[in-house]
Write a protein that holds these residues in place. Structure first.
Motif, PDB file in Angstrom:
ATOM      1  N   PRO A 219      16.083   2.257   5.663  1.00  0.00           N
ATOM      2  CA  PRO A 219      16.114   0.813   5.988  1.00  0.00           C
ATOM      3  C   PRO A 219      14.998   0.226   4.941  1.00  0.00           C
ATOM      4  CG  PRO A 219      15.356   2.161   7.886  1.00  0.00           C
ATOM      5  CD  PRO A 219      15.768   3.043   7.024  1.00  0.00           C
ATOM      6  N   LYS A 227      20.672  -4.389   8.183  1.00  0.00           N
ATOM      7  CA  LYS A 227      19.792  -4.680   9.236  1.00  0.00           C
ATOM      8  C   LYS A 227      19.316  -6.101   9.131  1.00  0.00           C
ATOM      9  CE  LYS A 227      18.478  -0.492  10.588  1.00  0.00           C
ATOM     10  NZ  LYS A 227      19.128  -0.042  11.712  1.00  0.00           N
ATOM     11  N   GLU A 230      21.808  -7.670  11.209  1.00  0.00           N
ATOM     12  CA  GLU A 230      21.487  -7.745  12.643  1.00  0.00           C
ATOM     13  C   GLU A 230      20.356  -8.494  13.214  1.00  0.00           C
ATOM     14  OE1 GLU A 230      20.335  -3.302  13.341  1.00  0.00           O
ATOM     15  OE2 GLU A 230      22.182  -2.615  12.485  1.00  0.00           O
TER      16      GLU A 230
END
Ligand code: ACO
Length: 375
Positions: A219, A227, A230
């Protein structure tokens, strides 16, 4: 020659770890001397792939035969589908892709060779086949059959066609193509450096690419595009954006899609993609997402002086063109394979084993005590 200074820079920040003729960030990001602004506006991903792997922009005839070689190499052996069908459906898409590239190595006629011509052939074949792996897994895990590659479509149209089983709208094809141009190469980033370290041992291209995929998954690197989406899903609305980001500061949260090791003022790739997002957001019913992103960007900049990186707009763009989140980092691989291949070939062409030193911080010399006499 030993390093006379023996300076240690955590994370190798600012360290010059080698030479490259592939890209530079000095004076704006350029691939082999061409600005990414020009390439994103005037070129295509396939042309950029040729530029990176072969070192120059192609003539019309070179490009035609390159495209035809790619189109002919899109199929993957049936054993790949068989293996994919045997995997748990919740397997991570990057892990599956890493496995898929490993399997392709066993079927490649040039597999162990590090001859320049063999590495170039393998680079082209991997470039052609990776979209087939990415889309096959996406379909198999959701209970669908893979869609066969089509040789009459360009790289991005074929990829989207294999994913959805229907030809994409031009705006979707173009958006993906531009993102692939911008993801293709970035000097000594973590995954390309991983590929170079592997290549410096004289291992082969597939091995170096497998290592690079593992590095890109994290990540802090390629995994950030998933991410970042998200984050926006969690924020939920533009009315919540400012409160959300201020709370993230309070809880010292890492906000995915912001910050960069080498871009402290602006990631030029993010600027290009943000413009794209803003252009297509109205027709994709996504203006609220652009507003949310904008508020978070402004507060991040004002309070922390952190600019968005490429993954911040890329995640939103992919969502706007109807792509599932878990395919975002595999799409990064579909593009960055060109940069990795160029780095492996460059490393192989003037190789010296990459083997740095470390400052030892472990215990002082100790006497060995047999296990029966230990406390
Ligand atoms: N959110 C919150 N704070 C951040 C962020 C962030 N995204 N990025 C950096 N900071 C803070 C750090 O905590 C640090 O604060 P401190 O000085 O108070 O300790 C300061 O900014 C400097 O950051 P470093 O960690 O030193 O920056 P570094 O160069 O080591 O890290 C990195 C760069 C890994 C990209 C980092 O910014 C990060 O983790 N970002 C989020 C992940 C991400 O978006 N990755 C994608 C990178 S781009 C790509 O791969 C295409």
């Amino acid at each position: 020659m030993t390093n006379p200074t023996e300076q240690y820079y955590p994370g190798l920040e600012g360290v010059i770890a080698g030479e490259t003729a592939i890209s530079t960030i000095a004076g704006g990001l350029q691939y082999r001397g061409y600005s990414i602004q020009d390439l994103a506006e005037k070129s295509t991903f396939e042309e950029v792939a040729y530029l990176l792997i072969h070192g120059n922009l192609p003539s019309e005839s070179e490009f035609a035969s390159f495209k035809s070689r790619l189109a002919d190499s899109r199929e993957v052996p049936e054993s790949v589908y068989t293996l994919f069908r045997s995997l748990p459906t919740d397997a991570n898409a990057m892990d599956v892709l890493r496995t898929g590239v490993s399997i392709l190595a066993h079927h490649d006629a040039d597999t162990g060779s590090i001859e320049l011509a063999a590495s170039v052939r393998k680079a082209e074949r991997l470039l052609a086949a990776i979209p087939t792996l990415v889309t096959a897994w996406s379909r198999i895990k959701s209970g669908n059959d893979p869609v066969a590659p089509r040789s009459d479509l360009d790289f991005s149209a074929n990829l989207l066609n294999m994913l959805h089983g229907s030809e994409p709208a031009e705006v979707e094809r173009h958006a993906l193509d531009v993102s692939l141009i911008l993801y293709a190469e970035h000097e000594y980033n973590a995954s390309s450096f991983t590929a170079r370290v592997a290549a410096s041992t004289l291992t082969d291209l597939h091995g170096a690419v497998v290592a690079a995929i593992a590095a890109l998954k994290g990540p802090l690197h390629g995994g950030a595009n998933e991410k970042a989406v998200e984050v926006l899903l969690e924020v939920g609305s533009k009315d919540n954006a400012e409160a959300w980001i201020r709370n993230a500061f309070k809880t010292k949260r890492l906000v995915m899609g912001f910050g960069h090791r080498v871009y402290k003022e602006e990631d030029p790739r993010a600027t290009i993609l943000k413009r794209f997002c803003m252009e297509i957001a109205p027709e994709r019913d996504a203006t609220e997402w652009e507003d949310m992103a904008d508020i978070i960007e402004k507060v991040m900049w004002d309070e922390k002086h952190l600019p968005p990186n490429m993954d911040w707009p890329a995640g939103r763009l992919y969502r706007m063109i109807g792509l599932e989140t878990e395919i975002y980092t595999p799409l990064f691989v579909a593009s960055r394979i060109t940069g990795w291949a160029a780095h492996v070939i460059e490393q192989q062409s003037a190789n010296r084993l990459i083997r740095p030193r470390a400052t030892y911080v472990g215990p002082a010399a100790q006497s060995y005590v047999p296990i029966t006499e230990r406390e």
